[in-house]
Design a protein around this motif. Sequence first.
Motif, PDB file in Angstrom:
ATOM      1  N   UNK A 120       0.812  -1.202   0.000  1.00 16.62           N
ATOM      2  CA  UNK A 120       0.000   0.000   0.000  1.00 16.62           C
ATOM      3  C   UNK A 120       0.847   1.254   0.000  1.00 16.62           C
ATOM      4  N   UNK A 121       0.270   2.341  -0.496  1.00 15.23           N
ATOM      5  CA  UNK A 121       0.993   3.610  -0.581  1.00 15.23           C
ATOM      6  C   UNK A 121       0.558   4.589   0.499  1.00 15.23           C
ATOM      7  N   UNK A 122      -0.026   4.089   1.594  1.00 17.12           N
ATOM      8  CA  UNK A 122      -0.280   4.946   2.746  1.00 17.12           C
ATOM      9  C   UNK A 122       1.023   5.621   3.141  1.00 17.12           C
ATOM     10  N   UNK A 123       0.977   6.920   3.415  1.00 15.32           N
ATOM     11  CA  UNK A 123       2.202   7.678   3.608  1.00 15.32           C
ATOM     12  C   UNK A 123       2.714   7.699   5.025  1.00 15.32           C
ATOM     13  N   UNK A 124       3.756   8.508   5.239  1.00 17.15           N
ATOM     14  CA  UNK A 124       4.476   8.578   6.508  1.00 17.15           C
ATOM     15  C   UNK A 124       4.471  10.013   7.016  1.00 17.15           C
ATOM     16  N   UNK A 125       4.179  10.188   8.302  1.00 17.67           N
ATOM     17  CA  UNK A 125       4.366  11.470   8.970  1.00 17.67           C
ATOM     18  C   UNK A 125       5.744  11.473   9.623  1.00 17.67           C
ATOM     19  N   UNK A 126       6.521  12.520   9.360  1.00 20.88           N
ATOM     20  CA  UNK A 126       7.830  12.664   9.985  1.00 20.88           C
ATOM     21  C   UNK A 126       7.902  14.040  10.624  1.00 20.88           C
ATOM     22  N   UNK A 127       8.529  14.123  11.792  1.00 20.43           N
ATOM     23  CA  UNK A 127       8.656  15.394  12.496  1.00 20.43           C
ATOM     24  C   UNK A 127       9.600  15.245  13.669  1.00 20.43           C
ATOM     25  N   UNK A 128       9.449  16.110  14.657  1.00 20.31           N
ATOM     26  CA  UNK A 128      10.283  16.062  15.863  1.00 20.31           C
ATOM     27  C   UNK A 128       9.398  15.994  17.101  1.00 20.31           C
ATOM     28  N   UNK A 129       9.900  15.328  18.111  1.00 26.03           N
ATOM     29  CA  UNK A 129       9.159  15.265  19.367  1.00 26.03           C
ATOM     30  C   UNK A 129       9.288  16.590  20.114  1.00 26.03           C
ATOM     31  N   UNK A 130       8.236  16.912  20.862  1.00 25.18           N
ATOM     32  CA  UNK A 130       8.219  18.125  21.674  1.00 25.18           C
ATOM     33  C   UNK A 130       7.304  17.876  22.864  1.00 25.18           C
ATOM     34  N   UNK A 181       4.230  19.439  25.163  1.00 25.11           N
ATOM     35  CA  UNK A 181       3.145  20.403  25.190  1.00 25.11           C
ATOM     36  C   UNK A 181       2.205  20.016  26.319  1.00 25.11           C
ATOM     37  N   UNK A 182       2.032  20.924  27.262  1.00 32.21           N
ATOM     38  CA  UNK A 182       1.192  20.637  28.435  1.00 32.21           C
ATOM     39  C   UNK A 182       1.634  19.347  29.123  1.00 32.21           C
ATOM     40  N   UNK A 183       2.951  19.211  29.294  1.00 31.43           N
ATOM     41  CA  UNK A 183       3.548  18.068  29.995  1.00 31.43           C
ATOM     42  C   UNK A 183       3.249  16.735  29.310  1.00 31.43           C
ATOM     43  N   UNK A 184       3.100  16.762  28.010  1.00 34.52           N
ATOM     44  CA  UNK A 184       2.877  15.527  27.248  1.00 34.52           C
ATOM     45  C   UNK A 184       3.666  15.593  25.951  1.00 34.52           C
ATOM     46  N   UNK A 185       4.090  14.426  25.460  1.00 38.39           N
ATOM     47  CA  UNK A 185       4.835  14.377  24.217  1.00 38.39           C
ATOM     48  C   UNK A 185       3.931  14.510  23.006  1.00 38.39           C
ATOM     49  N   UNK A 186       4.378  15.278  22.011  1.00 42.23           N
ATOM     50  CA  UNK A 186       3.643  15.450  20.761  1.00 42.23           C
ATOM     51  C   UNK A 186       4.640  15.471  19.608  1.00 42.23           C
ATOM     52  N   UNK A 187       4.114  15.351  18.393  1.00 36.96           N
ATOM     53  CA  UNK A 187       4.925  15.587  17.208  1.00 36.96           C
ATOM     54  C   UNK A 187       4.827  17.055  16.819  1.00 36.96           C
ATOM     55  N   UNK A 188       5.964  17.662  16.506  1.00 36.81           N
ATOM     56  CA  UNK A 188       6.008  19.054  16.071  1.00 36.81           C
ATOM     57  C   UNK A 188       6.739  19.138  14.733  1.00 36.81           C
ATOM     58  N   UNK A 189       6.508  20.224  14.010  1.00 38.62           N
ATOM     59  CA  UNK A 189       7.196  20.475  12.737  1.00 38.62           C
ATOM     60  C   UNK A 189       7.088  19.277  11.797  1.00 38.62           C
ATOM     61  N   UNK A 190       5.902  18.669  11.777  1.00 45.14           N
ATOM     62  CA  UNK A 190       5.728  17.442  11.006  1.00 45.14           C
ATOM     63  C   UNK A 190       5.264  17.738   9.584  1.00 45.14           C
ATOM     64  N   UNK A 191       5.472  16.741   8.739  1.00 43.53           N
ATOM     65  CA  UNK A 191       4.966  16.782   7.373  1.00 43.53           C
ATOM     66  C   UNK A 191       4.579  15.363   6.963  1.00 43.53           C
ATOM     67  N   UNK A 192       3.725  15.268   5.965  1.00 40.95           N
ATOM     68  CA  UNK A 192       3.256  13.987   5.460  1.00 40.95           C
ATOM     69  C   UNK A 192       3.858  13.734   4.092  1.00 40.95           C
ATOM     70  N   UNK A 193       4.434  12.542   3.910  1.00 44.68           N
ATOM     71  CA  UNK A 193       5.031  12.169   2.632  1.00 44.68           C
ATOM     72  C   UNK A 193       4.222  11.024   2.047  1.00 44.68           C
ATOM     73  N   UNK A 194       3.691  11.207   0.870  1.00 45.19           N
ATOM     74  CA  UNK A 194       2.928  10.164   0.193  1.00 45.19           C
ATOM     75  C   UNK A 194       3.798   8.924   0.032  1.00 45.19           C
ATOM     76  N   UNK A 195       3.218   7.754   0.311  1.00 45.47           N
ATOM     77  CA  UNK A 195       3.987   6.523   0.224  1.00 45.47           C
ATOM     78  C   UNK A 195       4.588   6.255  -1.137  1.00 45.47           C
TER      79      UNK A 195
END
Length: 400
Positions: A358-368, A370-384
Amino acid sequence: MRVTRRLLLGASGALAMPGLLRAQGTGPIRIGEINSYTTMPAFTLPYRNAMQLAVETLNAQGGVLGRQLELVTRDDAGKPQDAVRLAGELVNDQKVDVLAGAYFSNVGLALSEYAAQNRRLYVGGEPLTDAMVWERGNRYTFRLRPSTYMQAAILAEEAAKLPAKRWVTVSPNYEFGQSGVKWFKQLLSARRPDVQFVGEQWPALGRVDAGATVQALEQMKPDAIFNVLFGPDLTNFVRQGNTRGLFEGRAVVSLLTGEPEYLDPLGDEAPEGWIVTGYPGEQIDTPAHKAFVSAYRGRFNAKPMCGSLVGYALIQSIAAGIARAESTSMERMVEGFRGASFESPVGPVTYREIDQQGTLGVFVGRTALKNDAGVMADWRYIDGRDLLPGDDFVRKLRPA
């Protein structure tokens, strides 16, 4: 008449999965799904919820080929031998039309082999090993999620931008981990011939001695770390690494760590600045994804996880393949799935004909944090499609 309508999440933001033409009998189309529900509940329970949501949505709109869908689930407890036994029970006793599922790569490979031997259609949702569609690929096996190659490709692209030259790796010692490390090394070295891999750690899956692993990595004096640990192993590794200062002044590139299933348990201990693949969840602001989030929250009173996206898209893909085949005959379904396309909550997906990936894509970014919890920041989606190798590459690996 050839079916050409797609399963769409409409641009208006409403879930739109239209009923799919010409009935063949009156009985339900049965999907037999096998997964590690008791072993990895953080991922697989939201996954199962979303599968059920997709089935309910399709059925409310007329089903597929005029027939309702029915989901029959079984728990493999993370054991390949149990998965194969359950596949036989689902096929022979429950009379399912399609086999689906698996979480761990070794379980997915066992189900893939069962599918080939018994000529039964199997759609793997979560297993990430490349062998499933390449070295050990077969006519009856399709895989939805972006593979280790695809995720390692985008992580290697990001890692190549770092000044780091001395790298170490840490990964669970089984198929998925071995594949992830192999491709990251090859793809990063191709982009940056000046890098060196100066050491590696291979803890047993689910039994990492985090203190000893962190100490061993520290002694190698790396500039950067490539991590493939996930689940409770990741949690223990991060906590020990934080305590012992392993990550201070070092870049970390990490497969899957941006998925909320693995970030949420860390709370305010979540690392910051790691380059990761994952799922930024409710940050995704497209109409289709907002409709998916709204429907999921309305049904389960919870935020969707990465597993939720995979489970929902898995059912969408099965519906699209059967609709394209215009039949639940086994060989016609296999041909229908090859090249089948559908609109997932995050964009269009196709099962490639060359390798049935399948060509489901990938999200890539950096951890950060926010409100004392981990999130993805500065992310982008790349088509598979942009992460997969060409046909000639695949032909060298995949059996004829």
